[in-house]
Design a protein around this motif. Structure first.
Motif, short mmCIF file in Angstrom:
data_model
loop_
_atom_site.label_atom_id
_atom_site.label_comp_id
_atom_site.label_asym_id
_atom_site.label_seq_id
_atom_site.Cartn_x
_atom_site.Cartn_y
_atom_site.Cartn_z
N ASP A 53 0.81 -1.21 0.00
CA ASP A 53 0.00 0.00 0.00
C ASP A 53 0.85 1.27 0.00
N LEU A 54 2.16 1.13 0.17
CA LEU A 54 3.06 2.28 0.11
C LEU A 54 3.85 2.30 -1.21
N THR A 55 3.49 1.41 -2.12
CA THR A 55 4.25 1.25 -3.35
C THR A 55 3.38 1.47 -4.57
N GLU A 56 3.84 2.29 -5.48
CA GLU A 56 3.20 2.41 -6.78
C GLU A 56 4.21 2.02 -7.86
N ILE A 57 3.70 1.43 -8.94
CA ILE A 57 4.54 0.99 -10.05
C ILE A 57 4.15 1.76 -11.29
N ILE A 58 5.13 2.39 -11.90
CA ILE A 58 4.89 3.21 -13.10
C ILE A 58 5.68 2.61 -14.25
N ILE A 59 4.99 2.24 -15.32
CA ILE A 59 5.62 1.72 -16.53
C ILE A 59 5.61 2.81 -17.59
N VAL A 60 6.77 3.12 -18.14
CA VAL A 60 6.88 4.18 -19.14
C VAL A 60 7.12 3.54 -20.50
N GLY A 61 6.11 3.57 -21.34
CA GLY A 61 6.18 2.93 -22.65
C GLY A 61 4.78 2.54 -23.09
N GLN A 62 4.69 1.46 -23.84
CA GLN A 62 3.40 1.01 -24.35
C GLN A 62 3.25 -0.49 -24.13
N PRO A 63 3.08 -0.90 -22.86
CA PRO A 63 3.00 -2.33 -22.56
C PRO A 63 1.65 -2.98 -22.89
N GLY A 64 0.65 -2.16 -23.17
CA GLY A 64 -0.67 -2.70 -23.46
C GLY A 64 -1.59 -2.62 -22.26
N LYS A 65 -2.86 -2.53 -22.52
CA LYS A 65 -3.84 -2.33 -21.46
C LYS A 65 -3.91 -3.53 -20.52
N THR A 66 -3.69 -4.72 -21.03
CA THR A 66 -3.79 -5.92 -20.21
C THR A 66 -2.81 -5.89 -19.05
N VAL A 67 -1.58 -5.46 -19.31
CA VAL A 67 -0.56 -5.39 -18.25
C VAL A 67 -0.99 -4.44 -17.16
N GLU A 68 -1.49 -3.26 -17.55
CA GLU A 68 -1.90 -2.27 -16.57
C GLU A 68 -3.05 -2.77 -15.71
N GLU A 69 -4.00 -3.45 -16.32
CA GLU A 69 -5.17 -3.95 -15.58
C GLU A 69 -4.80 -5.12 -14.67
N GLN A 70 -3.97 -6.02 -15.18
CA GLN A 70 -3.64 -7.22 -14.42
C GLN A 70 -2.74 -6.94 -13.22
N TRP A 71 -1.85 -5.94 -13.36
CA TRP A 71 -0.85 -5.72 -12.33
C TRP A 71 -1.04 -4.42 -11.56
N SER A 72 -2.13 -3.72 -11.79
CA SER A 72 -2.42 -2.48 -11.05
C SER A 72 -1.26 -1.49 -11.12
N THR A 73 -0.82 -1.23 -12.33
CA THR A 73 0.27 -0.29 -12.55
C THR A 73 -0.28 0.98 -13.20
N HIS A 74 0.54 2.03 -13.18
CA HIS A 74 0.25 3.23 -13.94
C HIS A 74 1.11 3.19 -15.20
N THR A 75 0.55 3.60 -16.32
CA THR A 75 1.29 3.61 -17.56
C THR A 75 1.42 5.03 -18.09
N VAL A 76 2.64 5.39 -18.46
CA VAL A 76 2.91 6.66 -19.13
C VAL A 76 3.30 6.33 -20.56
N ASN A 77 2.49 6.71 -21.51
CA ASN A 77 2.81 6.40 -22.91
C ASN A 77 4.08 7.13 -23.35
N ALA A 78 4.94 6.40 -24.02
CA ALA A 78 6.20 6.97 -24.50
C ALA A 78 6.59 6.24 -25.77
N ALA A 79 7.17 6.95 -26.70
CA ALA A 79 7.61 6.34 -27.96
C ALA A 79 8.76 5.37 -27.69
N SER A 80 8.81 4.30 -28.47
CA SER A 80 9.81 3.26 -28.26
C SER A 80 11.23 3.76 -28.50
#
Length: 225
Positions: free
Chosen positions: A33-60
């Protein structure tokens, strides 16, 4: 142990590795509950939903420093922990980062990065490019951004990563911290397994020539005063 909030920032590039990294992060001893995970890129919606992460879209084709800065801009944690998506953190990875960063004199902390593969050419890469972050002695030195922790206020003070650098943005980051009077510490108790998959002669040579094409890689190493 400090109970401050933590933001784990992962520049995304490898679809077949990200879920393994997220699985390891879900097994951390530090409070979820003290940890947030931020993925910067385009991992797809499934990853964000399954793992409760935040996604920041970024070009490859964005440089790693650009991606890390993008993640840091939305991060809410008191501590920013940068992790590459081919590095699998030990269960106490977050806790060990936080423990070291409680010292106000420390600007950033790095960890032990050992190759996951025992293949001959994979081990060649481990020692040729990552030997400085594989020993067992805590020391002050340049750090590798594959596993790097910093307090958010210090990250802001130093101005984040240099977004014009394709490589060595981590060494530049450490250099600027030292210039501000902070220490950059290698702590081997912070451990990740590096699944870089550079396990053939061809891939090893391509990676080595890529680094040789950037003079900063060989000229930016320094010894903190």
């Amino acid at each position: 142990m400090d109970t401050a909030s933590v933001s784990v920032i992962i520049p995304y590039s490898r679809a077949d590795l990200i879920e393994t990294v997220l699985e390891k992060l879900s097994q951390q001893t530090y409070p979820a509950d003290l940890t947030e995970i931020i993925i910067v890129g385009q991992p797809g919606k499934t990853v964000e939903e399954q793992w409760s992460t935040h996604t920041v879209n970024a070009a490859s084709n964005m440089y790693p420093g650009q991606k890390r800065n993008q993640g840091a801009r939305i991060a809410r944690g008191d501590y920013l922990l940068f992790l590459d998506n081919d590095c699998e953190p030990a269960p106490d990875w977050i806790a060990q980062n936080v423990l070291e960063l409680q010292n106000p004199q420390i600007g950033a902390v790095g960890g032990q990065i050992k190759g996951k593969s025992n293949a001959f050419f994979a081990r060649c890469l481990d020692f040729s490019s990552f030997a400085f972050c594989q020993n067992s002695q805590r020391s002050e030195m340049q750090l590798c951004s594959a596993s790097l922790g910093v307090r958010r206020q210090i990250y802001k003070e130093v101005g984040g990563f240099n977004e014009t650098l394709r490589v060595c943005e981590d060494i530049d980051f450490c250099y600027r911290l030292v210039q501000l009077g902070y220490r950059t510490v290698y702590q081997p108790a912070i451990k990740v397994k590096h699944n870089h998959r550079r396990d053939s002669f061809k891939v090893l040579m391509a990676y080595s020539y890529f680094l040789d094409a950037h003079p900063a890689y060989t000229s930016s190493f320094y010894i903190p005063p």
